[in-house]
Design a protein around this motif. Structure first.
Motif, short mmCIF file in Angstrom:
data_model
loop_
_atom_site.label_atom_id
_atom_site.label_comp_id
_atom_site.label_asym_id
_atom_site.label_seq_id
_atom_site.Cartn_x
_atom_site.Cartn_y
_atom_site.Cartn_z
N VAL A 38 4.01 -8.19 -4.79
CA VAL A 38 2.96 -7.63 -5.44
C VAL A 38 2.53 -6.31 -5.03
O VAL A 38 1.66 -5.59 -5.84
N ILE A 39 3.07 -5.88 -3.76
CA ILE A 39 2.71 -4.44 -3.59
C ILE A 39 1.34 -3.68 -3.55
O ILE A 39 1.18 -2.90 -4.11
N ARG A 40 0.46 -4.57 -3.02
CA ARG A 40 -0.88 -3.94 -3.01
C ARG A 40 -1.11 -2.91 -2.11
O ARG A 40 -1.83 -1.85 -2.34
N GLY A 41 -0.35 -2.86 -1.21
CA GLY A 41 -0.32 -1.77 -0.04
C GLY A 41 -0.06 -0.46 -0.69
O GLY A 41 -0.69 0.64 -0.19
N GLN A 42 1.11 -0.32 -1.71
CA GLN A 42 1.34 1.07 -2.40
C GLN A 42 0.16 1.23 -2.96
O GLN A 42 -0.14 2.71 -3.22
N VAL A 43 -0.60 0.40 -3.87
CA VAL A 43 -1.95 0.80 -4.54
C VAL A 43 -2.89 1.58 -3.70
O VAL A 43 -3.33 2.58 -4.04
N PHE A 44 -3.15 0.96 -2.43
CA PHE A 44 -3.98 1.51 -1.51
C PHE A 44 -3.64 2.84 -0.98
O PHE A 44 -4.24 3.82 -0.83
N THR A 45 -2.20 2.97 -0.88
CA THR A 45 -1.79 4.33 -0.50
C THR A 45 -2.00 5.34 -1.43
O THR A 45 -2.36 6.63 -1.05
N VAL A 46 -1.87 5.09 -2.76
CA VAL A 46 -1.97 6.10 -3.68
C VAL A 46 -3.57 6.37 -3.81
O VAL A 46 -4.06 7.55 -3.92
N PHE A 47 -4.60 5.33 -3.32
CA PHE A 47 -6.00 5.76 -3.30
C PHE A 47 -6.05 6.59 -2.17
O PHE A 47 -6.82 7.65 -2.18
N VAL A 48 -5.50 6.23 -1.15
CA VAL A 48 -5.85 7.20 0.24
C VAL A 48 -5.23 8.82 -0.01
O VAL A 48 -5.65 9.60 0.61
N ILE A 49 -4.10 8.90 -0.55
CA ILE A 49 -3.47 10.06 -1.05
C ILE A 49 -4.78 10.68 -1.73
O ILE A 49 -4.79 11.96 -1.24
N SER A 50 -5.20 10.32 -2.73
CA SER A 50 -6.09 10.96 -3.76
C SER A 50 -7.45 11.50 -3.04
O SER A 50 -7.80 12.54 -3.08
N ILE A 51 -7.66 10.48 -2.07
CA ILE A 51 -8.99 10.70 -1.25
C ILE A 51 -8.77 11.61 -0.24
O ILE A 51 -9.64 12.63 0.06
N ALA A 52 -7.49 11.82 0.41
CA ALA A 52 -7.13 12.74 1.16
C ALA A 52 -7.13 14.20 0.42
O ALA A 52 -7.59 15.09 1.28
N ALA A 53 -6.67 14.24 -0.78
CA ALA A 53 -6.36 15.43 -1.46
C ALA A 53 -8.05 16.03 -1.57
O ALA A 53 -8.43 17.13 -1.31
N ALA A 54 -8.95 15.28 -1.93
CA ALA A 54 -10.38 15.61 -2.22
C ALA A 54 -11.04 16.21 -0.91
O ALA A 54 -11.74 17.15 -0.75
#
Lengths: 101, 202
Positions: free
Chosen positions: A56-72
């Protein structure tokens, strides 16, 4: 390859980030240490996603969110740093005591 | 151990050593420009580790966002605040370093024992692999739709906030412009650190 190896590497990276966050005098290096800590958390999430939840790879979804928030966070943090540098004419963390007392 | 596992283990060891060594150098080198470039090495090694974890899309996003955007942004910030200054020595700086190193070592030991002693419920179904990008798209537009849209709003807010914070308050040649082209802001005085420290000592 085991889950524990990745988790140990992520824990070591997080501890290096904490050390840099506390001991750095240069404000830019403090922001870099925050990026290191965010990357350690990302590595944790990806390891859990691959070993505990591989279909189901929910961890990858959270990683993408963390990457975008890190950019902000990097954009706003560096803008604040430029503003402080323009007002105080230094990037020394010891001099940023405007709100201290 | 067959050949694939051996190759995976060797590349994991190489990438981890590169990542941890570069991260230590980021924290410890005195030159800030070197540490910014080494930060790029840390991010690239992280992308390699993501490839080992069957996540090609996130590895590509890591390269694009971290190495391509954040690292370049940090380099530009270093160039903009490029002031060679020797920081004034602080009393008991070495005590701070030793205490912080001890706390970080203790934190690592705590995390390490937790990681090793926990019985992880390893799921042995086949990993998503190259199908991961389809599954990610499904997640983004079904059960994670609200966070996805909120992240887009957050990125817009960060963009506007960064522009507002980093903008110069006055245009240098303001008199050459017409009145309607001037920014309606007052020039602020430079609050220098020296002046404030003098006023504190008084």
């Amino acid at each position: 390859m085991q889950l524990q190896y990745f988790l140990l590497a992520a824990a070591a990276l997080f501890c290096i980030g904490v050390y840099g966050l506390v001991t750095s005098r240069n404000a830019v290096r403090v922001l870099m240490s925050i990026e290191l800590m965010l990357n350690a958390v990302n590595l944790n999430l990806m390891a859990f996603s691959n070993y505990l939840d591989p279909a189901v790879i929910r961890g990858q979804v959270f990683t993408v969110f963390v990457i975008s928030i890190a950019a902000a966070e990097a954009a706003v943090g560096l803008a604040i740093l430029l503003s402080i540098y323009r007002n105080r004419d230094t990037v020394d963390m010891e001099q940023f005591n405007l709100l201290k007392w | 151990m067959n050949l694939a596992e051996g190759v995976q283990l060797v590349s994991f060891i190489i990438l981890t050593v590169m990542m941890l060594g570069a991260a230590l150098a980021v924290v410890l080198t005195p030159n800030i420009v070197y540490s910014a470039f080494l930060l790029g090495a840390v991010f690239s090694a992280m992308a390699g580790l993501y490839l080992l974890l069957n996540a090609s899309f996130v590895a590509a996003a890591q390269i694009l966002v971290y190495v391509g955007a954040i690292n370049v942004l940090i380099l530009f910030a270093i160039m903009l605040v490029n002031k060679r200054e020797d920081f004034a020595p602080v009393k008991y700086a070495w005590t701070r370093k030793i205490v912080t190193a001890a706390v970080c070592g203790g934190l690592f030991l705590l995390l390490g024992t937790t990681i090793i002693t926990t019985p992880w419920a390893i799921d042995s179904t086949a990993a998503a692999g190259d199908e991961a990008i389809y599954i990610l798209g499904e997640h983004f537009f079904t059960d994670f739709l609200l966070p996805f849209e909120l992240v887009s709003v957050l990125l817009l807010m960060a963009l506007i906030g960064a522009i507002v914070l980093a903008r110069r308050d006055i245009i240098p040649d303001g008199d050459a412009l017409g009145d309607d082209l001037k920014l309606p802001e007052k020039p602020r005085e430079l609050v220098s650190a020296v002046a404030s420290s003098e006023s504190e000592s008084n």
